[in-house]
Design a protein around this motif. Structure first.
Motif, PDB file in Angstrom:
ATOM      1  N   VAL A  69       0.732  -1.285   0.265  1.00  0.00           N
ATOM      2  CA  VAL A  69      -0.102   0.000   0.211  1.00  0.00           C
ATOM      3  C   VAL A  69       0.775   1.118  -0.199  1.00  0.00           C
ATOM      4  N   ARG A  70       0.557   2.570  -0.293  1.00  0.00           N
ATOM      5  CA  ARG A  70       1.050   3.355  -0.643  1.00  0.00           C
ATOM      6  C   ARG A  70       1.551   4.184   0.483  1.00  0.00           C
ATOM      7  N   ARG A  71       3.317   4.759   1.024  1.00  0.00           N
ATOM      8  CA  ARG A  71       2.733   5.312   2.284  1.00  0.00           C
ATOM      9  C   ARG A  71       3.297   6.477   2.539  1.00  0.00           C
ATOM     10  N   THR A  72       3.234   7.317   3.019  1.00  0.00           N
ATOM     11  CA  THR A  72       3.664   8.732   3.528  1.00  0.00           C
ATOM     12  C   THR A  72       4.743   8.205   4.352  1.00  0.00           C
ATOM     13  N   VAL A  73       5.590   9.178   4.097  1.00  0.00           N
ATOM     14  CA  VAL A  73       6.884   9.045   5.096  1.00  0.00           C
ATOM     15  C   VAL A  73       7.356  10.574   5.427  1.00  0.00           C
ATOM     16  N   VAL A  74       6.993  10.632   7.630  1.00  0.00           N
ATOM     17  CA  VAL A  74       7.421  12.235   7.435  1.00  0.00           C
ATOM     18  C   VAL A  74       8.455  11.244   9.004  1.00  0.00           C
ATOM     19  N   LEU A  75       9.507  12.969   9.019  1.00  0.00           N
ATOM     20  CA  LEU A  75      10.689  12.192   9.859  1.00  0.00           C
ATOM     21  C   LEU A  75       9.603  12.409  11.451  1.00  0.00           C
ATOM     22  N   ASP A  76       9.709  11.228  12.308  1.00  0.00           N
ATOM     23  CA  ASP A  76       9.334  11.522  13.601  1.00  0.00           C
ATOM     24  C   ASP A  76      10.099  12.040  14.156  1.00  0.00           C
ATOM     25  N   ARG A  77       9.492  13.432  15.102  1.00  0.00           N
ATOM     26  CA  ARG A  77       9.659  14.119  14.984  1.00  0.00           C
ATOM     27  C   ARG A  77      10.487  14.086  16.929  1.00  0.00           C
ATOM     28  N   LYS A  78       9.516  12.368  17.181  1.00  0.00           N
ATOM     29  CA  LYS A  78       9.799  12.340  19.016  1.00  0.00           C
ATOM     30  C   LYS A  78      11.670  11.999  19.055  1.00  0.00           C
ATOM     31  N   THR A  79      12.132  10.821  18.175  1.00  0.00           N
ATOM     32  CA  THR A  79      13.239  10.591  17.401  1.00  0.00           C
ATOM     33  C   THR A  79      13.911  11.270  16.892  1.00  0.00           C
ATOM     34  N   GLU A  80      13.565  12.492  16.073  1.00  0.00           N
ATOM     35  CA  GLU A  80      14.523  12.802  15.067  1.00  0.00           C
ATOM     36  C   GLU A  80      15.839  11.227  14.353  1.00  0.00           C
ATOM     37  N   THR A  81      15.297  10.515  14.366  1.00  0.00           N
ATOM     38  CA  THR A  81      16.424   9.646  13.633  1.00  0.00           C
ATOM     39  C   THR A  81      15.399   7.922  13.462  1.00  0.00           C
ATOM     40  N   HIS A  82      13.924   8.031  12.962  1.00  0.00           N
ATOM     41  CA  HIS A  82      13.125   7.847  12.265  1.00  0.00           C
ATOM     42  C   HIS A  82      12.623   8.579  11.332  1.00  0.00           C
TER      43      HIS A  82
END
Length: 301
Positions: A69-82
């Protein structure tokens, strides 16, 4: 072999899409690689879900791999590494016939069937499901647990049958009524010697199909819950005839699996909640939708 390597910007402040040439304050660049081919259109990604059968079985089926399934990709701002991967919002327009199960108490060693109704005659060829489940672990047991396991891993475990004081617990999909075929997607909580807690997110395919060619079929993702213990433990599952896509903690970790049940198909495919932990009780809330087919319209030339 690395394939389809991408280097692109993500926002540190919001979930907006960025031009590939964007740079400056509030932007972080990430590199994406894949062992399978993927495509990337700024914030949307898709890729092949590889087979886990032998090459001989792929040949006998006549096909191999499928797009996820198509997925959006954004930064995990809690970790800033994922990166957070999540199904594109347009997929939600396909949901219908919702059923909700609130605060189901799962005692240690229990499995609970969910009544998702029977399909109509016109729907017997469709069994796609969208499942959103949250789990609340008994905090007293979690804090008091003294059992430690620094080396637990889904791929080195016995799957959902391996029991600990804090897991496994989760959802069983593509299961038949006698549980001779089933695919558990579950969490397994472990404590380490220093008192820290890790939650493992796993899909167990060891009993997914009676047409089994002997490969060890377990998948592993895991993360450390300590910095985010205010979060609920939750996951979203998209289940089709032969694919299970699991998204945990908002897409912080994702598992996509191909499965080919022989008994748990069409109206015989059941859904269960389970808690195979030895000590902790778990409270589960689940909402399940059926999924309509996508309406594909040809691009106007």
């Amino acid at each position: 072999m690395w394939e389809c390597v991408d280097f692109y910007p993500v926002s540190l402040t919001n979930d907006s899409a960025l031009d590939m040439a964007a740079y400056g304050l509030g932007i972080k660049h990430v590199i994406k690689e894949s062992w399978e081919a993927h495509g990337m259109d700024w914030r949307i990604t898709w890729g092949y879900v590889g087979e886990s059968d032998s090459a001989e079985q792929d040949l006998s089926k006549g096909w191999a791999t499928i797009y996820n399934v198509r997925r959006t990709v954004v930064l995990d701002r809690k970790t800033e590494t994922h990166l957070l991967h999540w199904p594109v919002e347009e997929v939600e327009s396909l949901r219908y016939n919702a059923r909700e199960f609130k605060e189901i108490e799962l005692e240690p060693g229990s499995i609970v069937p969910l009544d998702i109704g029977t399909t109509t005659q016109s729907d017997t060829s469709r069994k796609e499901s969208w499942i959103f489940a949250t789990f609340e672990v008994d905090q007293d047991v979690l804090e008091a647990a003294s059992e430690t396991n620094d080396k637990y891993g889904c791929t080195t475990s016995s799957g959902a049958t391996e029991r600990g004081s804090l897991g496994p617990f989760g959802v069983v999909v593509l299961a038949n009524g006698t549980l001779s075929e089933l695919t558990p997607v579950y969490f397994y909580i472990t404590k380490n010697a220093s008192g820290g807690v890790s939650t493992h997110f796993c899909t167990d395919k060891l009993r997914s199909s009676l047409d089994y060619d002997g490969k060890f079929l377990l998948f592993l993702r895991e993360w450390d819950l300590n910095p985010y213990d205010d979060e609920e433990t939750y996951k979203k599952l998209l289940v089709d005839h032969s694919i299970v896509e699991g998204f945990a903690q908002g897409g912080r970790t994702v598992i996509a699996s191909r499965v080919y049940p022989t008994k748990a198909i069409y109206e015989n495919a059941k859904i269960f909640l389970f808690n195979n932990a030895t000590r902790t009780r778990v409270k589960a809330t689940v909402k399940i939708w059926q999924m309509a087919p996508a309406q594909i319209r040809p691009y106007p030339f």
